[in-house]
Design a protein around this motif. Structure first.
Motif, short mmCIF file in Angstrom:
data_model
loop_
_atom_site.label_atom_id
_atom_site.label_comp_id
_atom_site.label_asym_id
_atom_site.label_seq_id
_atom_site.Cartn_x
_atom_site.Cartn_y
_atom_site.Cartn_z
N GLU A 15 -2.31 -23.32 -15.06
CA GLU A 15 -0.92 -22.91 -14.95
C GLU A 15 -0.73 -22.08 -13.69
O GLU A 15 -1.56 -21.25 -13.35
CB GLU A 15 -0.55 -22.08 -16.17
N SER A 16 0.37 -22.34 -12.99
CA SER A 16 0.68 -21.59 -11.76
C SER A 16 1.97 -20.82 -11.94
O SER A 16 2.89 -21.28 -12.61
CB SER A 16 0.83 -22.54 -10.57
N THR A 17 2.04 -19.68 -11.32
CA THR A 17 3.26 -18.89 -11.35
C THR A 17 3.75 -18.77 -9.91
O THR A 17 3.01 -18.36 -9.02
CB THR A 17 2.98 -17.48 -11.92
N TRP A 18 5.00 -19.17 -9.71
CA TRP A 18 5.59 -19.08 -8.39
C TRP A 18 6.74 -18.09 -8.45
O TRP A 18 7.46 -18.03 -9.42
CB TRP A 18 6.11 -20.44 -7.94
N ARG A 19 6.88 -17.38 -7.39
CA ARG A 19 7.98 -16.41 -7.33
C ARG A 19 8.91 -16.79 -6.18
O ARG A 19 8.46 -17.04 -5.07
CB ARG A 19 7.43 -15.01 -7.11
N ALA A 20 10.15 -16.86 -6.52
CA ALA A 20 11.14 -17.20 -5.51
C ALA A 20 11.86 -15.93 -5.06
O ALA A 20 11.92 -14.94 -5.79
CB ALA A 20 12.14 -18.19 -6.08
N ARG A 21 12.39 -15.98 -3.86
CA ARG A 21 13.08 -14.81 -3.31
C ARG A 21 14.42 -14.58 -4.00
O ARG A 21 14.89 -13.44 -4.08
CB ARG A 21 13.30 -15.00 -1.82
N SER A 22 15.00 -15.71 -4.47
CA SER A 22 16.30 -15.60 -5.12
C SER A 22 16.45 -16.74 -6.13
O SER A 22 15.66 -17.69 -6.15
CB SER A 22 17.43 -15.66 -4.10
N THR A 23 17.47 -16.67 -6.93
CA THR A 23 17.77 -17.73 -7.90
C THR A 23 18.10 -19.03 -7.16
O THR A 23 17.67 -20.11 -7.57
CB THR A 23 18.95 -17.32 -8.81
N LYS A 24 18.81 -18.91 -6.08
CA LYS A 24 19.17 -20.08 -5.27
C LYS A 24 17.90 -20.75 -4.72
O LYS A 24 17.76 -21.97 -4.75
CB LYS A 24 20.10 -19.66 -4.13
N HIS A 25 16.98 -19.93 -4.22
CA HIS A 25 15.71 -20.44 -3.68
C HIS A 25 14.90 -21.11 -4.79
O HIS A 25 14.30 -22.17 -4.61
CB HIS A 25 14.94 -19.27 -3.04
N ARG A 26 14.87 -20.48 -5.97
CA ARG A 26 14.15 -21.05 -7.11
C ARG A 26 14.76 -22.40 -7.52
O ARG A 26 14.04 -23.39 -7.74
CB ARG A 26 14.21 -20.09 -8.30
#
Length: 122
Positions: free
Chosen positions: A2-13
Motif C-alpha cells: 500500500e502506498s500513501t500519496w500526499r497532494a498539495r491541495s484537493t484540486k491536485h489530488r
C-alpha cells in the motif's frame, strides 16, 4: 503493498486521481483487446485446421465423392471435359459412364481413379 500519496491541495489530488483512473481504463481496454485478439486468433486457427483436414480428404476420389459440394464440382468438371473434347458425343458418354460407375467402385480407389482418367480423356 500500500502506498500513501500526499497532494498539495484537493484540486491536485483530484487531478492525480483522474490521471490514474484514465490510465487504469486504458490498461483495462488494452487487456480486453488482447483477450479478444487471442480468442479471434484461436478461432481462426481452428477454422484453418478444419479447412485443412477437409482439403486433405480430397486427396482421394473417395474423399472427393464423400463431400456433396466437391462431388458436384467434380461431376461438373467431368461434364466440362466432355464439352471440350474433340468428339463431344463420345466424351459425354464417357463422362456419364464414369459418373454412374464412381459410386459403385467406392471401395476400389484405383478403379475410381481410372474411371476419372477415362472421363477426363487421359
Amino acid at each position: 503493498g500500500e502506498s500513501t500519496w500526499r497532494a498539495r491541495s484537493t484540486k491536485h489530488r483530484n487531478s492525480w486521481l483522474k490521471v490514474l483512473t484514465t490510465q487504469l481504463q486504458a490498461l483495462t481496454e488494452a487487456e480486453l483487446f488482447f483477450k479478444a485478439q487471442n480468442a479471434i486468433g484461436d478461432l481462426e486457427a481452428r477454422r484453418c485446421d478444419d479447412d485443412l483436414a477437409r482439403l486433405e480428404t480430397f486427396d482421394t476420389v473417395q474423399g472427393l465423392l464423400a463431400d456433396p459440394e466437391a462431388r458436384e464440382l467434380f461431376l461438373w468438371f467431368l461434364s466440362q471435359m466432355a464439352v471440350d473434347s474433340e468428339d463431344p458425343a463420345v466424351a459425354e458418354a464417357d463422362a456419364e459412364f464414369a459418373e454412374s460407375q464412381l459410386a459403385r467402385f467406392k471401395e476400389h480407389p484405383g478403379i475410381q481413379n481410372r474411371l476419372c482418367r477415362i472421363a477426363a480423356g487421359l
